[in-house]
Scaffold this motif. Structure first.
Motif, short mmCIF file in Angstrom:
data_model
loop_
_atom_site.label_atom_id
_atom_site.label_comp_id
_atom_site.label_asym_id
_atom_site.label_seq_id
_atom_site.Cartn_x
_atom_site.Cartn_y
_atom_site.Cartn_z
N LEU A 168 0.83 -1.21 0.00
CA LEU A 168 0.00 0.00 0.00
C LEU A 168 0.86 1.26 0.00
O LEU A 168 0.50 2.28 -0.60
CB LEU A 168 -0.93 0.00 1.21
CG LEU A 168 -2.07 -1.03 1.17
CD1 LEU A 168 -2.85 -1.01 2.48
CD2 LEU A 168 -3.00 -0.77 -0.01
N TYR A 169 2.00 1.20 0.66
CA TYR A 169 2.90 2.36 0.69
C TYR A 169 3.51 2.60 -0.69
O TYR A 169 3.49 3.72 -1.21
CB TYR A 169 4.00 2.13 1.72
CG TYR A 169 5.03 3.24 1.76
CD1 TYR A 169 4.71 4.47 2.31
CD2 TYR A 169 6.30 3.05 1.25
CE1 TYR A 169 5.65 5.50 2.34
CE2 TYR A 169 7.24 4.07 1.27
CZ TYR A 169 6.91 5.28 1.82
OH TYR A 169 7.83 6.30 1.84
N GLU A 170 4.04 1.55 -1.30
CA GLU A 170 4.68 1.70 -2.61
C GLU A 170 3.66 1.99 -3.70
O GLU A 170 3.99 2.60 -4.73
CB GLU A 170 5.46 0.44 -2.96
CG GLU A 170 6.62 0.13 -2.03
CD GLU A 170 7.75 1.14 -2.14
OE1 GLU A 170 7.92 1.74 -3.22
OE2 GLU A 170 8.45 1.34 -1.14
N ALA A 171 2.41 1.55 -3.50
CA ALA A 171 1.38 1.75 -4.53
C ALA A 171 1.15 3.22 -4.84
O ALA A 171 0.82 3.57 -5.97
CB ALA A 171 0.07 1.09 -4.08
N ALA A 172 1.33 4.09 -3.85
CA ALA A 172 1.13 5.52 -4.09
C ALA A 172 2.13 6.04 -5.12
O ALA A 172 1.78 6.86 -5.99
CB ALA A 172 1.26 6.29 -2.78
N TYR A 173 3.35 5.57 -5.04
CA TYR A 173 4.39 6.02 -5.98
C TYR A 173 4.23 5.35 -7.34
O TYR A 173 4.43 5.98 -8.39
CB TYR A 173 5.77 5.74 -5.39
CG TYR A 173 6.01 6.49 -4.11
CD1 TYR A 173 6.54 7.78 -4.12
CD2 TYR A 173 5.68 5.93 -2.87
CE1 TYR A 173 6.74 8.48 -2.94
CE2 TYR A 173 5.88 6.62 -1.69
CZ TYR A 173 6.40 7.90 -1.73
OH TYR A 173 6.59 8.59 -0.56
N VAL A 174 3.86 4.07 -7.33
CA VAL A 174 3.61 3.37 -8.59
C VAL A 174 2.41 3.99 -9.31
O VAL A 174 2.40 4.12 -10.54
CB VAL A 174 3.39 1.87 -8.33
CG1 VAL A 174 2.99 1.15 -9.62
CG2 VAL A 174 4.65 1.23 -7.76
N ALA A 175 1.41 4.41 -8.54
CA ALA A 175 0.22 5.03 -9.14
C ALA A 175 0.59 6.30 -9.90
O ALA A 175 0.07 6.56 -11.00
CB ALA A 175 -0.81 5.34 -8.06
#
Length: 289
Positions: A168-175
């Motif tokens: 969930l943390y990395e998803a913000a940057y991948v998004a």
């Protein structure tokens, strides 16, 4: 003298200068304090005897394998979450764009430690009900392959909580990477899709996303490498990955420098080959742009 030979000579000279400087700094640092190195104690935590005449993974190697699992499944999970949030952020509907932007900005403007504690204590307990965790643990216990993929069944709850947190943390940057890739596609591609009679979701799937994927390969692969290093932060919620194991070994043996150097080297073993592999994957995509 040809330009190629001159460049080769300069490269060799700079390399020798760098090696010499690093050697001098290392010797100066080691000579500035009195310390008795004890590598044997730290290395003994890589492998251990299993009591039956064989060998088993020690504490450090266990942590190394757990970090690999987090990197593998975290990469898959953050890609799926990030793609979904990126599609929301690139939507033509204001409400969906605001929803995607709220998540991205909320995560990116929150200290990582705070985010991890919030997800671990308030979200993972709701998303991962005990019955689900128990059933996954039973499946892992009954299969050697699943044990290698997900770790020992007695640690499955911590593993899943840590995996959800880092994803969930990395998803913000991948998004943001996906959103930027989608919005970089020319408007004419959408218009051409409309002319062909494609619905918006068909245009996104068949026309826009394939082109966007080619453009986002470099930043996306960099984010995957960052995920490996960022996974160390979930040691604060007692996920027994490499950093957590290294701290335990350093505390037990008192060999702080040796253990930290071993841990750094083991992260290098993961990150450097992965970087080389991902760079090779970037080349064909870059050639198509």
């Amino acid at each position: 003298m040809s330009r190629r030979r001159r460049d080769l000579g300069l490269n060799i000279a700079f390399a020798l200068l760098f090696i010499g400087g690093a050697w001098w700094l290392g010797a100066a640092a080691l000579g500035s304090f009195d310390y008795n190195w004890g590598w044997r104690q730290a290395l003994s935590y890589l492998v251990r005897s299993d009591g039956n005449g064989g060998w088993a993974a020690g504490l450090l190697l266990d942590g190394f394998l757990m970090t690999l699992r987090l990197a593998l499944w975290g990469g898959v999970a953050c890609t799926l979450f990030g793609l979904a949030i990126g599609l929301l952020s690139a939507s033509r509907f204001l409400a969906l764009r605001m929803l995607g932007a709220a998540y991205v900005e909320g995560v990116r403007n929150m200290p990582p430690l705070v985010f991890i504690f919030v997800i671990y204590f308030f979200v993972s307990t709701q998303v991962l009900p005990p019955a689900l965790v128990s059933s996954i643990g039973d499946a892992v216990e009954s299969s050697a392959v699943l044990t290698w993929l997900f770790g020992p069944d007695d640690r499955i709850e911590n593993f899943l909580a840590g995996l959800l947190t880092i994803a969930l943390y990395e998803a913000a940057y991948v998004a943001e990477i996906f959103r930027g890739g989608i919005q970089s596609i020319e408007k004419g591609q959408w218009e051409a899709s409309d002319a062909l009679g494609l619905r918006r979701w068909q245009a996104m799937r068949l026309v826009i996303l394939p082109q966007a994927f080619r453009k986002i390969v470099p930043p996306y692969t960099n984010q995957l490498i960052s995920l490996v290093k960022d996974s160390s932060i979930i040691s604060v919620i007692s996920v027994q990955e490499l950093t957590f194991s290294g701290i335990e070994v350093a505390t037990t043996t008192g060999r702080l420098f040796e253990t930290l150097l071993l841990v750094a080297g083991m992260y290098m073993i993961i990150c450097y080959p992965a970087t080389m592999l991902l760079r090779r994957l970037e080349r064909p995509q870059a050639a198509r742009l």
